[in-house]
Enzyme design. Structure first.
Site, mmCIF file in Angstrom:
data_model
loop_
_atom_site.group_PDB
_atom_site.id
_atom_site.type_symbol
_atom_site.label_atom_id
_atom_site.label_comp_id
_atom_site.label_asym_id
_atom_site.label_seq_id
_atom_site.Cartn_x
_atom_site.Cartn_y
_atom_site.Cartn_z
ATOM 1 N N LYS A 119 0.644 -41.530 -28.564
ATOM 2 C CA LYS A 119 -0.529 -42.128 -29.191
ATOM 3 C C LYS A 119 -0.203 -42.867 -30.484
ATOM 4 C CE LYS A 119 -3.605 -38.696 -27.145
ATOM 5 N NZ LYS A 119 -4.612 -37.645 -27.369
ATOM 6 N N ASP A 138 -10.367 -40.050 -28.718
ATOM 7 C CA ASP A 138 -10.151 -38.635 -29.047
ATOM 8 C C ASP A 138 -11.197 -38.102 -30.019
ATOM 9 O OD1 ASP A 138 -7.915 -38.358 -27.447
ATOM 10 O OD2 ASP A 138 -6.490 -38.745 -29.065
#
Length: 210
Positions: free
Chosen positions: A4, A40
């Protein structure tokens, strides 16, 4: 594990959420290349609303971990009005670096020798993914009134959630966050929010309560 943070180098533009979190989990093609987004943080907040009536606003947060998901969750908690954010990470330098990058007076990094009575405890480490993993937190620190959100998930219950249940602390695993992450990413790609029921069934979640 997802790359990420490395994904930041692959994009030509970033959403505001991804820029604040310095983390990307969704790539959307554009005429110029790729736009980087993170679902997220919002996925975490939406999942928390499903499991806890208290939310984040005005509550202290103990964040375990300092990777890509932790960065997004941290940024989301600050935006949602947490009273403080204490980052606990095995690599102390990495936790301290994340605290500095967030640049907010409510944030600090350190150990987990004590927890506020109303803390929201968020596990963003990999401990709990495998059966037999130890808990990232001492069970003695858990007390009713806190809430444990373990972002790991699987067919087994993590030791952290087992400890929480044994000590009368409410909590949830990461399946609902995973569902929201996926649904929000799907909307970025298609413009359509997918129905939750089949996603719940695929993840083995109980049906939503009316």
């Amino acid at each position: 594990m997802p790359h990420k943070i490395s994904a930041l180098t692959l994009v030509t533009e970033l959403s505001d959420e991804a820029r604040r979190a310095e983390s990307v989990n969704t790539l959307v093609p554009t005429a110029q290349g790729w736009a980087g987004h993170t679902t997220d943080g919002q996925g975490f907040l939406e999942a928390l609303r499903e499991h806890s009536s208290h939310g984040i606003s005005g509550r202290p947060v103990r964040l375990l971990g300092a990777g890509g998901a932790a960065r997004a969750v941290a940024a989301a908690c600050l935006a949602a009005g947490c009273s403080e954010l204490h980052i606990v990470n095995r690599d102390i330098a990495k936790g301290t670096a994340l605290a500095a990058a967030l640049a907010d007076a409510r944030v600090r990094a350190g150990d987990s020798s004590s927890l506020p009575a109303d803390a929201v405890i968020v596990n963003c480490t990999t401990l709990g993914l495998k059966p037999g993993d130890t808990s990232p937190l001492s069970a003695e620190l858990l007390h009713p009134g806190q809430f444990v959100f373990d972002t790991t998930y699987g067919p087994h219950q993590s030791q952290l959630l087992q400890d929480a249940a044994a000590r009368g602390v409410d909590g949830c695993d990461g399946r609902s966050m995973l569902r929201w992450q996926g649904a929000l990413a799907f909307r970025l790609w298609t413009g359509i929010m997918p129905p939750a029921a089949p996603m719940r069934a695929a993840l083995g979640e109980p049906p939503a309560t009316p």
